[in-house]
Scaffold this active site. Sequence first.
Site, short mmCIF file in Angstrom:
data_model
loop_
_atom_site.label_atom_id
_atom_site.label_comp_id
_atom_site.label_asym_id
_atom_site.label_seq_id
_atom_site.Cartn_x
_atom_site.Cartn_y
_atom_site.Cartn_z
CB THR A 1 -0.90 -0.01 1.25
OG1 THR A 1 -1.45 1.29 1.45
CG2 THR A 1 -0.14 -0.38 2.52
CG ASP A 2 -1.27 4.88 -0.87
OD1 ASP A 2 -1.72 4.24 0.10
OD2 ASP A 2 -1.98 5.66 -1.57
CD GLU A 3 -3.27 3.48 4.35
OE1 GLU A 3 -3.16 3.44 5.58
OE2 GLU A 3 -4.34 3.29 3.75
CE1 TYR B 1 -3.40 -2.57 5.99
CE2 TYR B 1 -3.22 -0.24 5.45
CZ TYR B 1 -3.33 -1.55 5.04
OH TYR B 1 -3.37 -1.86 3.70
CE LYS C 1 -0.21 -4.62 3.15
NZ LYS C 1 -0.69 -5.94 2.65
P1 NAD Z 1 -10.02 -7.17 2.73
O1 NAD Z 1 -9.97 -6.84 4.18
O2 NAD Z 1 -11.26 -6.87 1.97
O3 NAD Z 1 -9.73 -8.74 2.54
C1 NAD Z 1 -8.73 -9.42 3.24
C2 NAD Z 1 -8.92 -10.91 3.00
O4 NAD Z 1 -7.84 -11.60 3.66
C3 NAD Z 1 -10.22 -11.48 3.57
O5 NAD Z 1 -10.84 -12.34 2.65
C4 NAD Z 1 -9.76 -12.25 4.81
O6 NAD Z 1 -10.60 -13.34 5.14
C5 NAD Z 1 -8.37 -12.70 4.38
N1 NAD Z 1 -7.48 -12.96 5.52
C6 NAD Z 1 -7.25 -12.15 6.60
N2 NAD Z 1 -6.39 -12.75 7.45
C7 NAD Z 1 -6.05 -13.95 6.90
C8 NAD Z 1 -5.18 -14.99 7.28
N3 NAD Z 1 -4.49 -14.96 8.44
N4 NAD Z 1 -5.05 -16.07 6.46
C9 NAD Z 1 -5.75 -16.14 5.29
N5 NAD Z 1 -6.60 -15.18 4.89
C10 NAD Z 1 -6.75 -14.09 5.67
O7 NAD Z 1 -8.76 -6.46 2.09
P2 NAD Z 1 -8.61 -5.72 0.67
O8 NAD Z 1 -9.12 -4.34 0.80
O9 NAD Z 1 -9.11 -6.61 -0.40
O10 NAD Z 1 -7.02 -5.62 0.58
C11 NAD Z 1 -6.26 -6.68 0.00
C12 NAD Z 1 -4.79 -6.33 0.09
O11 NAD Z 1 -4.54 -5.11 -0.58
C13 NAD Z 1 -4.29 -6.14 1.52
O12 NAD Z 1 -3.01 -6.71 1.61
C14 NAD Z 1 -4.23 -4.63 1.69
O13 NAD Z 1 -3.24 -4.26 2.61
C15 NAD Z 1 -3.88 -4.19 0.27
N6 NAD Z 1 -4.33 -2.83 -0.09
C16 NAD Z 1 -5.66 -2.53 -0.07
C17 NAD Z 1 -6.09 -1.26 -0.47
C18 NAD Z 1 -7.54 -0.89 -0.51
O14 NAD Z 1 -7.86 0.24 -0.89
N7 NAD Z 1 -8.46 -1.77 -0.19
C19 NAD Z 1 -5.13 -0.30 -0.86
C20 NAD Z 1 -3.78 -0.64 -0.83
C21 NAD Z 1 -3.39 -1.93 -0.47
P1 TYD Z 2 -10.24 4.39 4.59
O1 TYD Z 2 -11.25 3.90 3.60
O2 TYD Z 2 -10.28 3.83 5.96
O3 TYD Z 2 -8.83 4.20 3.90
P2 TYD Z 2 -7.36 4.69 4.41
O4 TYD Z 2 -7.46 5.32 5.74
O5 TYD Z 2 -6.64 3.40 4.47
O6 TYD Z 2 -6.89 5.62 3.37
O7 TYD Z 2 -10.41 5.97 4.72
C1 TYD Z 2 -10.24 6.84 3.61
C2 TYD Z 2 -10.30 8.27 4.11
O8 TYD Z 2 -11.62 8.52 4.63
C3 TYD Z 2 -9.35 8.55 5.25
O9 TYD Z 2 -8.87 9.89 5.14
C4 TYD Z 2 -10.22 8.43 6.49
C5 TYD Z 2 -11.56 8.92 5.99
N1 TYD Z 2 -12.75 8.34 6.67
C6 TYD Z 2 -13.75 9.19 7.19
O10 TYD Z 2 -13.68 10.43 7.09
N2 TYD Z 2 -14.83 8.61 7.78
C7 TYD Z 2 -14.95 7.26 7.93
O11 TYD Z 2 -15.96 6.79 8.52
C8 TYD Z 2 -13.93 6.41 7.38
C9 TYD Z 2 -14.02 4.91 7.49
C10 TYD Z 2 -12.84 7.00 6.75
#
Ligand code: NAD
Ligand code: TYD
Length: 343
Positions: free
Chosen positions: A130-132, A155, A159
């Site tokens: 992630t960019d985070e 978090y 990562k």
């Molecule tokens: P999500 O929370 O929707 O899904 C996570 C999945 O991992 C779930 O199906 C969960 O059951 C499974 N899981 C959790 N712990 C586990 C374990 N110990 N063993 C096996 N499976 C397990 O997450 P997402 O939003 O789809 O994100 C997927 C990946 O992308 C993550 O690594 C996250 O850090 C990264 N990511 C997500 C975003 C975003 O915007 N959603 C952005 C940047 C990076």
């Molecule tokens: P989020 O979807 O949790 O992603 P991330 O923090 O990993 O970027 O949140 C996106 C942005 O929205 C972040 O600046 C936090 C803000 N946010 C709110 O303002 N209200 C909310 O209820 C949530 C979940 C996030």
Amino acid sequence: MTELCGTILVTGGMGFIGSNFVRHVLTTHPAARVVNLDKLTYAGNPRNLADLEADPRYVFVRADVCDEKAVTEILEVHGAEAIVHFAAESHVDRSILQADDFIRTNVQGTRALLEAARRTGVRRFLHISTDEVYGSLGRSGVFTEDSPLLPNSPYAASKAGADVMARAYHVTYGLPVIITRTCNNYGPYQFPEKFIPLMIVNALREEPLPIYGDGLYVREWLHVEDHCRALARILSAGQPGEVYNIGSGEERANLDVARQILALTGRSETLLRHVKDRPGHDRRYALDWTKIRHDLDWTPTIPFRDGLGQTVEWYRAHPAWWLEILSGEYRAYYQRQYGEGTK
Ligand code: NAD
Ligand code: TYD
């Protein structure tokens, strides 16, 4: 498009991005097979892939990535040649409430998976990050792949820990690891604890939309389908040992996104509620994704305005999917996170 082939082990394939990626591979890469390894935590939802259960090129295995022995066996039994590692605890607010599971799954689980991959000799290990991990930006600037890792939330720290472990396995053992770092994704099947689906679901139910602090925090938004195309491209043509940022350039302030969602759902801005800010809240993220554009000829195709409209329509058309989530563990989480603050 370069065709993917062989067996790919996808971890976390029942989550948001993972399930979109599994569907993307099975529908656009006919020579590829997918083994989906998922623990089914609160965020893993088998309904996300219910339509693909009967596909002979698809297998689901319930397992924990931290269980090195089980993961090794699964890799051997299915003869997986590549791993795409999504499985993680993924929500910043939950990591602030309790970080243990983040360290366990994201750091220890990634190490266990890397070790299993090394023992079984997989040919590609795509680690999804992630960019985070880069920390927070001011009004200007972007993160390149060489920016220092300065994570601010538990978090993001977990990562970053996983990223450096993945890198170490490449340097120490020559494991063909590639790390990808993407910006905020949005699209169908995203769990409604994350900002965009939370705003959509609350707007559809005419419930308040909780905006942290002044709402002027900026995120860069990428449609999940564009992300999946980028990952397939990197899997087939990316260089081991490299990091690829996957961005979109679509930067938006949270308040603007929430207002757009209210307009798309036909709801009033009186639903907006400024609530207590997130501790350590990163002000802005933005990626420089020149490398993937130049080296791998990838660019996003879905403008944010169109993608957000499509996403609102998806949630409007699938109330059963999110109403089931809202009736479960989510209620306790929502109460703990937001309390009476949004009433
Ligand atoms: P999500 O929370 O929707 O899904 C996570 C999945 O991992 C779930 O199906 C969960 O059951 C499974 N899981 C959790 N712990 C586990 C374990 N110990 N063993 C096996 N499976 C397990 O997450 P997402 O939003 O789809 O994100 C997927 C990946 O992308 C993550 O690594 C996250 O850090 C990264 N990511 C997500 C975003 C975003 O915007 N959603 C952005 C940047 C990076
Ligand atoms: P989020 O979807 O949790 O992603 P991330 O923090 O990993 O970027 O949140 C996106 C942005 O929205 C972040 O600046 C936090 C803000 N946010 C709110 O303002 N209200 C909310 O209820 C949530 C979940 C996030």
